[in-house]
Design an enzyme around this catalytic site. Structure first.
Site, PDB file in Angstrom:
ATOM      1  N   LYS A 133       7.145 -38.348 -30.118  1.00  0.00           N
ATOM      2  CA  LYS A 133       7.947 -37.820 -29.142  1.00  0.00           C
ATOM      3  C   LYS A 133       9.634 -37.995 -29.962  1.00  0.00           C
ATOM      4  O   LYS A 133      10.104 -36.955 -29.882  1.00  0.00           O
ATOM      5  CB  LYS A 133       7.817 -38.398 -27.804  1.00  0.00           C
ATOM      6  CG  LYS A 133       8.535 -37.184 -26.833  1.00  0.00           C
ATOM      7  CD  LYS A 133       8.297 -37.698 -25.348  1.00  0.00           C
ATOM      8  CE  LYS A 133       6.772 -38.102 -25.007  1.00  0.00           C
ATOM      9  NZ  LYS A 133       6.560 -38.487 -23.621  1.00  0.00           N
ATOM     10  N   LYS A 165       5.191 -48.372 -24.758  1.00  0.00           N
ATOM     11  CA  LYS A 165       4.731 -48.204 -23.400  1.00  0.00           C
ATOM     12  C   LYS A 165       4.322 -49.313 -22.767  1.00  0.00           C
ATOM     13  O   LYS A 165       4.052 -50.390 -23.309  1.00  0.00           O
ATOM     14  CB  LYS A 165       3.475 -47.037 -23.377  1.00  0.00           C
ATOM     15  CG  LYS A 165       3.687 -46.093 -22.128  1.00  0.00           C
ATOM     16  CD  LYS A 165       4.479 -45.132 -22.064  1.00  0.00           C
ATOM     17  CE  LYS A 165       4.417 -44.441 -21.000  1.00  0.00           C
ATOM     18  NZ  LYS A 165       5.165 -43.064 -20.856  1.00  0.00           N
ATOM     19  N   ASN A 195       8.103 -36.842  -9.846  1.00  0.00           N
ATOM     20  CA  ASN A 195       9.143 -36.863 -10.378  1.00  0.00           C
ATOM     21  C   ASN A 195       9.226 -35.686 -11.309  1.00  0.00           C
ATOM     22  O   ASN A 195      10.427 -34.804 -11.167  1.00  0.00           O
ATOM     23  CB  ASN A 195       9.506 -38.092 -11.079  1.00  0.00           C
ATOM     24  CG  ASN A 195      10.763 -38.402 -11.960  1.00  0.00           C
ATOM     25  OD1 ASN A 195      11.654 -37.713 -11.497  1.00  0.00           O
ATOM     26  ND2 ASN A 195      10.613 -39.079 -12.976  1.00  0.00           N
TER      27      ASN A 195
HETATM   28  P1  NAD Z   1       4.893 -39.420 -10.363  1.00  0.00           P
HETATM   29  O1  NAD Z   1       4.177 -40.608  -9.838  1.00  0.00           O
HETATM   30  O2  NAD Z   1       6.013 -39.240  -9.883  1.00  0.00           O
HETATM   31  O3  NAD Z   1       4.062 -37.862  -9.922  1.00  0.00           O
HETATM   32  C1  NAD Z   1       2.681 -37.774 -10.457  1.00  0.00           C
HETATM   33  C2  NAD Z   1       2.106 -36.585  -9.359  1.00  0.00           C
HETATM   34  O4  NAD Z   1       0.973 -35.932  -9.662  1.00  0.00           O
HETATM   35  C3  NAD Z   1       2.170 -36.990  -8.026  1.00  0.00           C
HETATM   36  O5  NAD Z   1       2.472 -35.657  -7.122  1.00  0.00           O
HETATM   37  C4  NAD Z   1       0.727 -37.202  -7.816  1.00  0.00           C
HETATM   38  O6  NAD Z   1       0.428 -37.054  -6.198  1.00  0.00           O
HETATM   39  C5  NAD Z   1      -0.007 -36.071  -8.812  1.00  0.00           C
HETATM   40  N1  NAD Z   1      -1.444 -36.277  -9.089  1.00  0.00           N
HETATM   41  C6  NAD Z   1      -1.961 -37.364  -9.276  1.00  0.00           C
HETATM   42  N2  NAD Z   1      -3.414 -37.178  -9.627  1.00  0.00           N
HETATM   43  C7  NAD Z   1      -3.263 -35.685  -9.467  1.00  0.00           C
HETATM   44  C8  NAD Z   1      -4.490 -34.946  -9.438  1.00  0.00           C
HETATM   45  N3  NAD Z   1      -5.566 -35.204  -9.695  1.00  0.00           N
HETATM   46  N4  NAD Z   1      -4.169 -33.410  -9.359  1.00  0.00           N
HETATM   47  C9  NAD Z   1      -2.915 -32.960  -8.884  1.00  0.00           C
HETATM   48  N5  NAD Z   1      -1.862 -33.842  -8.646  1.00  0.00           N
HETATM   49  C10 NAD Z   1      -1.976 -35.140  -9.047  1.00  0.00           C
HETATM   50  O7  NAD Z   1       4.859 -39.591 -12.046  1.00  0.00           O
HETATM   51  P2  NAD Z   1       5.592 -38.439 -12.985  1.00  0.00           P
HETATM   52  O8  NAD Z   1       6.839 -39.643 -13.288  1.00  0.00           O
HETATM   53  O9  NAD Z   1       6.156 -37.271 -12.425  1.00  0.00           O
HETATM   54  O10 NAD Z   1       4.751 -38.452 -14.227  1.00  0.00           O
HETATM   55  C11 NAD Z   1       3.638 -37.436 -14.254  1.00  0.00           C
HETATM   56  C12 NAD Z   1       3.306 -37.034 -15.580  1.00  0.00           C
HETATM   57  O11 NAD Z   1       4.755 -36.991 -16.561  1.00  0.00           O
HETATM   58  C13 NAD Z   1       2.663 -38.386 -16.293  1.00  0.00           C
HETATM   59  O12 NAD Z   1       2.023 -38.102 -17.223  1.00  0.00           O
HETATM   60  C14 NAD Z   1       3.877 -39.079 -16.953  1.00  0.00           C
HETATM   61  O13 NAD Z   1       3.370 -39.905 -18.294  1.00  0.00           O
HETATM   62  C15 NAD Z   1       4.677 -37.880 -17.462  1.00  0.00           C
HETATM   63  N6  NAD Z   1       5.852 -38.225 -18.011  1.00  0.00           N
HETATM   64  C16 NAD Z   1       6.941 -38.534 -17.004  1.00  0.00           C
HETATM   65  C17 NAD Z   1       8.274 -38.806 -17.526  1.00  0.00           C
HETATM   66  C18 NAD Z   1       9.133 -39.245 -16.524  1.00  0.00           C
HETATM   67  O14 NAD Z   1      10.464 -39.268 -16.921  1.00  0.00           O
HETATM   68  N7  NAD Z   1       8.942 -39.816 -15.354  1.00  0.00           N
HETATM   69  C19 NAD Z   1       8.589 -38.545 -18.702  1.00  0.00           C
HETATM   70  C20 NAD Z   1       7.696 -38.147 -19.685  1.00  0.00           C
HETATM   71  C21 NAD Z   1       6.337 -37.803 -19.177  1.00  0.00           C
END
Ligand code: NAD
Length: 423
Positions: free
Chosen positions: A90, A102, A218
């Site tokens: 990335k 990570k 998020n």
């Molecule tokens: P988060 O914990 O804030 O949100 C995750 C969301 O997914 C929650 O609403 C949760 O209820 C939902 N969820 C969990 N299991 C689920 C399912 N089976 N079906 C539907 N919804 C479900 O996490 P985040 O920071 O939003 O991260 C989400 C994804 O994005 C992850 O894969 C993370 O690695 C990736 N990501 C995050 C960031 C960041 O800046 N936070 C950056 C790049 C990638």
């Protein structure tokens, strides 16, 4: 196949497609450092529990290790290794001077009180402080971690090294040295990438494309807000408890959905335990069914392995945007490609978070203050350029977008290695 082995296969195919040397691909098959620690926690009731903590420092070929911390019961070494490798790719795709890392703790943070969560985070920081640092390895938020947790890390690290060192971690709250727009950066970046692919590619959009979003945390919420503002119609949403569907297709207001979720589910510590399902004015759907509804764009913003060879034949969208890491398995990816469904890969689509983390890190180091307008302008520039390179590479080499993104990254990693004269 494990997530890490699966990712290596993608790397190898990209290497083969672009004639990249085997030496580089072999080098990336093995993370530079793998750290596993026990993290003891004194519970509020006086008992002690112990959790496993992980950090994988995958590659420093292009700069210090950079990557998020995940608190989730399923965190294990294989997952963290795959996530660290994705970070290397990335950072190279978007051309920022970081390598990949990570980490995380195998814990369900929703079972901890706020004080327990803080104690666990501070203990983890003490056990990792020798491998972290602004020039070595810089964590950030990921699944179930947030600005508050990043603030505890910065504070604990400062105590250990004896001076304020905000650049040791990114994704902090503004008052802890964060940067405006970091909380919504992954979603904002995803929207920039999506628009680029919708408008400059054959995936011609209607004037108000319909979007379904899996995951309303998020990333999913940040994306939903930005997309609704940009005129996209959000017709489906889900979180871990289930999904909702706007059958009339008029489009939901994500802010209202979030308000209801927070009002209905009480706030436990740092986490909201409510659900999008609390919005009873939309039709309830299961998480599985939501993915198979018809719409223009499906945005995956929850977890890995959500589209598999089982449900890939039933996916009805034109384009999938991977905001989560690894939500489409390798087998499913090939099936979707065969069916003419474009997948904009995670290593490009969700890179907005790490790009704005880079701005935060630079601002901390230079004692600068950035305003929101500068963040948005620079994010648009970096992510927009990366999206264009991936699209052009895919056209020139006649490969899918994921292979193209990996190829762009591999070429940059090869240049960095060449500059160091490691061949
Ligand atoms: P988060 O914990 O804030 O949100 C995750 C969301 O997914 C929650 O609403 C949760 O209820 C939902 N969820 C969990 N299991 C689920 C399912 N089976 N079906 C539907 N919804 C479900 O996490 P985040 O920071 O939003 O991260 C989400 C994804 O994005 C992850 O894969 C993370 O690695 C990736 N990501 C995050 C960031 C960041 O800046 N936070 C950056 C790049 C990638």
């Amino acid at each position: 196949m494990s997530l890490f082995a699966d990712t290596l296969e993608t790397l190898r195919s990209a290497g083969t497609a672009g004639g990249i040397s085997d030496t580089l691909v072999k080098l990336l098959a093995s993370p530079e450092n793998v750290i596993e620690v026990g993290v003891p926690l004194r519970r509020d009731d006086g008992t002690t529990a112990e959790f496993r903590g992980y950090r994988v420092q995958h590659s420093s070929v292009r700069g210090p290790y950079k990557g998020g911390l995940r608190y989730h019961p399923d965190v294990d070494m294989d997952e963290v290794k795959a996530l660290a490798l994705w970070m290397t790719i990335k950072c190279a795709v978007v051309g920022i001077p970081f390598g990949g890392g990570k980490g995380g703790i195998a814990v369900d943070p929703k079972t901890l009180s706020p004080r327990e969560l803080e104690r666990l985070t501070r203990e983890f920081t003490r056990r990792m402080s020798h491998v972290w640092g602004p020039d070595k390895d810089i964590p950030a938020p990921d699944l179930n971690t947030n600005p508050k947790i990043m603030g505890w890390i910065a504070d604990e690290y400062a105590k250990i090294v004896g001076k304020p060192t905000p650049a040791v971690v990114t994704g902090k709250a503004l008052e802890d040295g964060g940067i405006p727009g970091r909380d919504s950066a992954t979603g904002d970046g995803g929207l920039i990438v999506l628009k680029k692919f919708l408008h400059t590619t054959p995936h011609s959009p209607p004037s108000t494309p319909s979007v379904i979003i899996q995951g309303f945390g998020n990333v999913g919420y940040g994306f939903a807000e930005a997309a609704a503002r940009a005129g996209f119609r959000i017709v489906g949403l889900s979180d871990s408890k289930g999904g909702i569907w706007d059958k009339r297709g008029e489009g939901m207001d994500p802010e209202n959905v979030m308000k209801t979720k927070q009002e209905q589910g009480h706030i436990a510590g740092c986490y909201c335990v409510g659900s999008v399902c609390d919005c009873t004015n939309y039709a309830p759907v299961t998480n599985a069914a939501l993915l198979e509804l018809p719409c223009d764009v499906l945005v995956l913003a929850a977890l890995e392995n959500q589209i598999t060879k089982e449900n890939a034949p039933r996916i009805k969208v034109k384009l999938i945007l991977e905001l989560a890491n690894g939500p489409v398995t390798r087998e499913a990816d090939a099936m979707l490609h065969e069916r003419g469904i474009a997948v904009v890969p995670d290593v490009l689509a969700n890179a907005g978070g790490v790009v704005v983390s880079y701005f935060e890190w630079s601002a901390n180091r230079l004692h600068e203050r950035w305003d929101r307008a500068r963040v948005s302008k620079e994010l648009e520039r970096l992510i927009g350029t990366a999206a264009q390179s991936v699209y052009t590479t895919a056209q020139q080499e006649k490969i899918d977008y994921r292979t193209a993104a990996y190829l762009v990254a591999l070429r940059r990693l090869a240049e960095a290695l060449h500059a160091r004269q490691v061949k």
